[in-house]
Design a protein around this motif. Structure first.
Motif, mmCIF file in Angstrom:
data_model
loop_
_atom_site.group_PDB
_atom_site.id
_atom_site.type_symbol
_atom_site.label_atom_id
_atom_site.label_comp_id
_atom_site.label_asym_id
_atom_site.label_seq_id
_atom_site.Cartn_x
_atom_site.Cartn_y
_atom_site.Cartn_z
ATOM 1 N N ALA A 92 14.257 -18.806 -2.534
ATOM 2 C CA ALA A 92 14.999 -19.439 -1.879
ATOM 3 C C ALA A 92 15.477 -17.497 -1.791
ATOM 4 C CB ALA A 92 16.392 -19.167 -3.811
ATOM 5 N N THR A 93 15.819 -16.260 -2.830
ATOM 6 C CA THR A 93 16.024 -15.449 -2.483
ATOM 7 C C THR A 93 14.506 -14.019 -2.177
ATOM 8 O OG1 THR A 93 17.610 -15.291 -4.123
ATOM 9 C CG2 THR A 93 17.565 -13.805 -3.351
ATOM 10 N N GLU A 94 14.737 -13.109 -1.166
ATOM 11 C CA GLU A 94 13.430 -12.163 -1.067
ATOM 12 C C GLU A 94 14.091 -10.838 -0.814
ATOM 13 O OE1 GLU A 94 9.894 -13.203 1.151
ATOM 14 O OE2 GLU A 94 10.855 -11.005 2.210
ATOM 15 N N VAL A 95 14.170 -9.941 -1.182
ATOM 16 C CA VAL A 95 14.684 -8.397 -1.855
ATOM 17 C C VAL A 95 13.393 -7.409 -1.122
ATOM 18 C CG1 VAL A 95 16.109 -6.712 -2.590
ATOM 19 C CG2 VAL A 95 16.691 -8.906 -2.816
ATOM 20 N N THR A 96 14.038 -7.067 -0.378
ATOM 21 C CA THR A 96 12.582 -5.323 -0.142
ATOM 22 C C THR A 96 12.855 -4.596 -0.256
ATOM 23 O OG1 THR A 96 13.165 -5.749 2.323
ATOM 24 C CG2 THR A 96 11.638 -7.258 1.694
ATOM 25 N N GLY A 97 12.219 -3.797 -0.831
ATOM 26 C CA GLY A 97 12.501 -2.198 -1.521
ATOM 27 C C GLY A 97 11.257 -1.348 -1.860
ATOM 28 N N LYS A 98 12.116 -0.182 -2.726
ATOM 29 C CA LYS A 98 10.420 0.631 -2.460
ATOM 30 C C LYS A 98 10.613 1.469 -3.883
ATOM 31 C CE LYS A 98 8.604 4.803 -0.371
ATOM 32 N NZ LYS A 98 9.057 6.360 0.568
ATOM 33 N N LEU A 99 9.708 1.447 -4.432
ATOM 34 C CA LEU A 99 9.265 2.472 -4.879
ATOM 35 C C LEU A 99 9.626 3.576 -5.455
ATOM 36 C CD1 LEU A 99 6.226 -0.172 -7.400
ATOM 37 C CD2 LEU A 99 9.652 -0.127 -8.051
ATOM 38 N N GLU A 116 0.719 -1.531 -0.052
ATOM 39 C CA GLU A 116 -0.256 -0.198 0.664
ATOM 40 C C GLU A 116 0.826 0.642 0.490
ATOM 41 O OE1 GLU A 116 -3.323 1.774 2.910
ATOM 42 O OE2 GLU A 116 -3.714 -0.653 2.584
ATOM 43 N N GLY A 117 0.556 1.970 -0.680
ATOM 44 C CA GLY A 117 0.776 3.545 -0.729
ATOM 45 C C GLY A 117 0.738 3.985 -2.045
ATOM 46 N N SER A 118 1.627 5.388 -2.581
ATOM 47 C CA SER A 118 0.348 6.344 -3.283
ATOM 48 C C SER A 118 1.724 6.681 -4.443
ATOM 49 C CB SER A 118 0.482 7.966 -2.386
ATOM 50 O OG SER A 118 1.480 8.467 -1.815
ATOM 51 N N PHE A 119 0.922 7.021 -5.932
ATOM 52 C CA PHE A 119 2.174 8.189 -6.573
ATOM 53 C C PHE A 119 3.211 8.973 -5.890
ATOM 54 C CE2 PHE A 119 -0.699 5.542 -8.662
ATOM 55 C CZ PHE A 119 -0.370 4.429 -9.354
ATOM 56 N N GLU A 120 2.390 9.834 -5.149
ATOM 57 C CA GLU A 120 3.098 10.474 -4.368
ATOM 58 C C GLU A 120 4.398 10.760 -3.767
ATOM 59 O OE1 GLU A 120 -0.696 10.828 -4.820
ATOM 60 O OE2 GLU A 120 -0.616 12.080 -6.174
ATOM 61 N N GLN A 121 3.997 8.851 -2.449
ATOM 62 C CA GLN A 121 4.695 8.996 -1.642
ATOM 63 C C GLN A 121 5.714 7.773 -1.922
ATOM 64 O OE1 GLN A 121 3.862 8.622 2.419
ATOM 65 N NE2 GLN A 121 2.809 11.329 1.876
ATOM 66 N N GLY A 122 5.671 6.980 -2.991
ATOM 67 C CA GLY A 122 5.883 5.961 -3.205
ATOM 68 C C GLY A 122 4.816 4.403 -2.508
ATOM 69 N N PHE A 123 5.954 3.111 -3.291
ATOM 70 C CA PHE A 123 5.113 1.717 -2.936
ATOM 71 C C PHE A 123 5.940 0.830 -2.497
ATOM 72 C CE2 PHE A 123 2.321 3.507 -6.657
ATOM 73 C CZ PHE A 123 0.985 3.661 -5.596
ATOM 74 N N PRO A 124 6.154 0.252 -0.885
ATOM 75 C CA PRO A 124 6.907 -0.441 -0.513
ATOM 76 C C PRO A 124 6.739 -1.254 -1.043
ATOM 77 C CG PRO A 124 5.031 -0.291 0.727
ATOM 78 C CD PRO A 124 4.687 0.252 -0.554
ATOM 79 N N VAL A 125 7.616 -2.505 -1.931
ATOM 80 C CA VAL A 125 7.955 -3.779 -2.685
ATOM 81 C C VAL A 125 8.751 -4.800 -1.868
ATOM 82 C CG1 VAL A 125 7.229 -2.327 -4.817
ATOM 83 C CG2 VAL A 125 9.591 -2.957 -4.176
ATOM 84 N N THR A 126 8.114 -6.009 -2.451
ATOM 85 C CA THR A 126 8.917 -7.588 -2.392
ATOM 86 C C THR A 126 9.017 -7.998 -2.957
ATOM 87 O OG1 THR A 126 7.884 -7.464 0.484
ATOM 88 C CG2 THR A 126 8.832 -9.252 0.164
#
Length: 69
Positions: A32-39, A11-21
């Motif tokens: 086997a691999t999991e990376v978290t970040g933010k758009l 959950e996020g917004s185009f103004e603040q970005g989105f968390p991603v996994t």
């Protein structure tokens, strides 16, 4: 064996970005691999998506018209 790639957008917004996994693993097994970040934020993206939808629907309409001739 086949690989399975999963991109989860939180959950996020185009103004603040989105968390991603991002997960990668063998199909039928735990990732086997999991990376978290933010758009990053991008306020132009909804307008670009709307333009893409109009174009995509136009192409679909052109093909359906072409097939009925």
């Amino acid at each position: 064996m086949n690989k399975l790639i999963v991109l989860k957008i939180g959950e996020g917004s185009f103004e603040q970005g989105f968390p991603v996994t991002f997960q990668v693993g063998e199909e039928g097994a735990r990732p086997a691999t999991e990376v978290t970040g933010k758009l990053l934020p991008d306020q132009e993206l909804p307008g670009l998506y709307q333009q893409w939808q109009v174009t995509y629907r136009g192409v679909g309409a052109a093909f359906s018209t072409f097939g009925s001739r």
